[in-house]
Write a protein that holds these residues in place. Structure first.
Motif, short mmCIF file in Angstrom:
data_model
loop_
_atom_site.label_atom_id
_atom_site.label_comp_id
_atom_site.label_asym_id
_atom_site.label_seq_id
_atom_site.Cartn_x
_atom_site.Cartn_y
_atom_site.Cartn_z
N VAL A 113 0.79 -1.30 -0.05
CA VAL A 113 0.01 0.04 0.04
C VAL A 113 0.73 1.19 0.00
N ASN A 116 2.44 1.43 -3.38
CA ASN A 116 1.60 2.20 -4.71
C ASN A 116 1.19 3.56 -4.53
N ALA A 117 1.05 4.00 -3.27
CA ALA A 117 1.01 5.60 -2.76
C ALA A 117 2.19 6.24 -3.13
N SER A 120 2.10 6.27 -7.26
CA SER A 120 1.16 7.28 -7.65
C SER A 120 1.63 8.67 -7.52
N HIS A 121 2.21 8.96 -6.33
CA HIS A 121 3.06 10.39 -6.06
C HIS A 121 4.05 10.72 -7.24
#
Length: 613
Positions: A113, A116-117, A120-121
């Protein structure tokens, strides 16, 4: 073209030494959709072929399969007390029988998780070309799957009778689709092998089964940090912390190395070694059929405790093996050592340098080692300020250290300054006692860090003669080729039977349009005369390998050039054999699959193959 994962030593140090994709056949070089990167890097094929003038515009035409996170049922961490690894054997060969416990599974999901963050950033910020996978692994820089050995390949012309053995070439070939930044040097090591036997040829290619590759294969995606493509700025720090956390929970094991073994190849004392300077070398065995098998991570029977650069040197007269090792975190930043012809290691000699310096190559003479201490350095704190840890230090004075090959300490080293000199590769060096000079032949690159950091200035790689005067402590440097004929020359060699002795010729890749290789040049080092062999329209290759026809020949250039060549119109690859004396094509071996542009290679004779460890 430049080669190796030089900066990846930062990963090994900074981390505390901490499903194979099937790619569809490629038939064109159509342009991709250059929109934001998705998990599968969507590629759209236009109806019209774009006008491609350089490799940075060459689009990718390969699809990586989509892969969702997988949690392997039995990936026992190598650090577990139940897992033991025999000497010189990688974790690739050990069955992993212990399952992740519920706590580890929960940690894995939580860290996914976080990753993934982070991804995305990162996607909200454009990647530089030096870290954009759509640039770095596009066209024929894109990876290929392994190919089992194929025999009796079609040959045009006649393979010279003296060529008996195996030509092997290393390269970067990412197993998985990059999830973020990726530099060409970051890819997993793959060795391509062409075996010659009585006028016939076979071909195969295999991944070098590094500890990193084996663990990422179990994960089904990249999990180890990529030294050049990912480790920059705050996101690079976050990726290091993420990797630390996975190691802390026993999800990955960096203790058996983090290297990719994708740069150099050397045959020494019965061992073919695949290398990148962020790890120990890997021993790769060539089977009787010409196939390749990774034996394991190789520490020279427990003698080598540190990493080793990807360009060690074997003295053609004594059979000794010379190497360097550098550390980007703590002193000593640089060490020198050597092995006797039968594999016995000398004590390490600590080389005094003020800061951790990128040292991809060095040179030997009959009596000395020549150690470059240049202006591309590692400054890990730059990541805190949002930059790259690989930095061009304009305030540092480049210099060369001259040290006796058999030195037991650094007391006898002589340093000679060479202002504004950065050579990624050194092709040869020799002594000229009559003038108290050591002559070094290398390609001086400007801007020095352009391979690693994006810049507006065009890259130049100038073949140069650098004279180091041991009496005065001064140096001179001159371009070997006249200004009117100046071309970028990178990747190549001299006749290795004369390594460390004065040579007349060098055989170097014509790295134009950069970073592609349109042919090779035979350069007379004394006169500057250049003879070029061009592969043809939209045909490109890599490092030319010089194969001497007879070690006792009176003519230094009596031999052949072997080079992989790829046709970007037909999307087919071949191996060309060129007469080095007259630059006439002798034979062409049609290969059964595409060979991506790669790095360095060597040739192992059939007699040496019989002596493999």
């Amino acid at each position: 073209m430049a080669s190796s994962a030089s900066a990846s030593a930062a990963v090994a140090a900074a981390t505390g030494n901490c499903l194979k994709p099937k790619f569809p056949p490629s038939t064109s070089s159509s342009a991709p959709d250059l929109g934001s990167i998705s998990s599968s890097i969507p590629l759209k094929r236009p109806t019209r072929k774009p006008n491609i003038s350089c490799s940075l515009q060459t689009p990718s035409i390969l699809h990586f399969p989509k892969q969702s996170p997988t949690y392997p049922p039995s990936p026992t961490p190598a650090s577990s007390p139940t897992t033991k690894h025999p000497k010189n054997t990688s974790s690739a060969e050990k069955p992993q029988s212990q399952q992740w416990n519920p706590f580890q599974r929960a940690a894995a999901m939580a860290l996914d998780v976080v990753e993934n963050a982070l991804v995305s950033h990162e996607r909200n910020h454009p990647l530089p070309k030096t870290a954009d996978p759509r640039v770095q692994i596009s066209g024929n820089f894109a990876p290929v799957p392994e190919q089992p050995i194929k025999h009796r390949l079609p040959v045009t012309g006649t393979i010279p009778e003296c060529i008996q053995g195996v030509y092997v070439r290393n390269g970067a070939n990412p197993l998985h689709e990059p999830v973020a930044g990726h530099h060409f040097f970051d890819g997993d090591g793959m060795v391509h092998a062409v075996q010659f036997k009585n006028g016939s040829a076979s071909y195969g290619c295999r991944f070098t089964e590094t500890s990193r590759l084996v663990q990422e294969r179990a994960f089904g995606r990249p999990v180890f940090p990529k030294a050049i493509g990912e480790l920059h700025g705050h996101s690079g720090i976050a990726r290091l912390l993420l990797f630390y956390a996975r190691g802390l929970f026993g999800l990955v094991d960096p203790s058996h190395g983090t290297g990719v073994a994708n740069a150099g190849l050397v045959y020494f004392n019965g061992h073919l070694l695949a290398m990148s300077e962020d790890d120990l070398p890997y021993h790769v065995r060539i089977t009787p059929s010409g196939d390749l098998k990774t034996v394991g991570r190789y520490d020279f029977d427990g003698q080598l405790k540190s990493t080793m650069i990807a360009h060690p040197k074997v003295d053609p007269v004594t059979g000794e093996f010379f190497a360097l090792s550098y550390d980007v975190i703590q002193k000593p930043y640089l060490k020198y050592f050597h092995f006797s012809a039968d594999g016995k290691k000398s004590p390490d000699v600590e080389i005094p340098v003020e800061s951790p310096t990128m040292m991809h190559d060095f040179a030997i003479t009959e009596n000395f080692v020549v150690i470059p201490d240049q202006q591309v350095v590692f400054k890990l704190p730059e990541m805190i300020h949002g930059g790259s840890p690989v930095v061009y230090d304009k305030n540092k004075m480049s210099r060369f250290g001259i040290l006796d090959k058999n030195a037991t300490d650094d007391s006898g080293i002589s340093w000679v300054e060479a202002p504004d000199c950065f050579c990624f590769h050194l092709w040869n060096a020799w002594e000229e006692p009559q003038t108290d000079e050591v002559v070094v032949i290398g390609s001086c690159m400007t801007p020095p860090d352009s391979i690693f950091n994006e810049c507006d200035e065009s890259l130049k790689s100038v073949l140069s003669e650098i004279r180091l005067n041991l009496k005065t402590g001064k140096s001179t440097r001159r371009p070997i080729i006249s200004e009117s004929e100046q071309v970028n020359l990178e990747a190549g060699m001299v006749n290795r039977n004369l390594l460390g002795r004065k040579t007349r010729f060098a055989y170097l890749a014509l790295a134009e349009p950069w970073p592609k290789v349109s042919g090779f040049a035979k350069v007379d080092l004394s006169t500057g005369e250049v003879k070029k062999y061009i592969y043809g329209d939209q045909r490109y290759g890599g490092e030319p390998l010089f194969f001497p026809r007879n070690p006792n020949s009176e003519n230094e250039d009596d031999g052949y050039i072997l080079a992989f060549v790829h046709d970007e119109k037909t999307w087919q690859s071949e191996l060309q054999i060129v007469n080095a004396m007259n630059l006439q094509l002798e034979a062409t071996v049609k290969l059964p699959s595409r060979v991506p542009y790669g790095f360095h290679g060597t040739f192992i004779s059939s007699k040496d193959l019989e002596k493999q460890a």
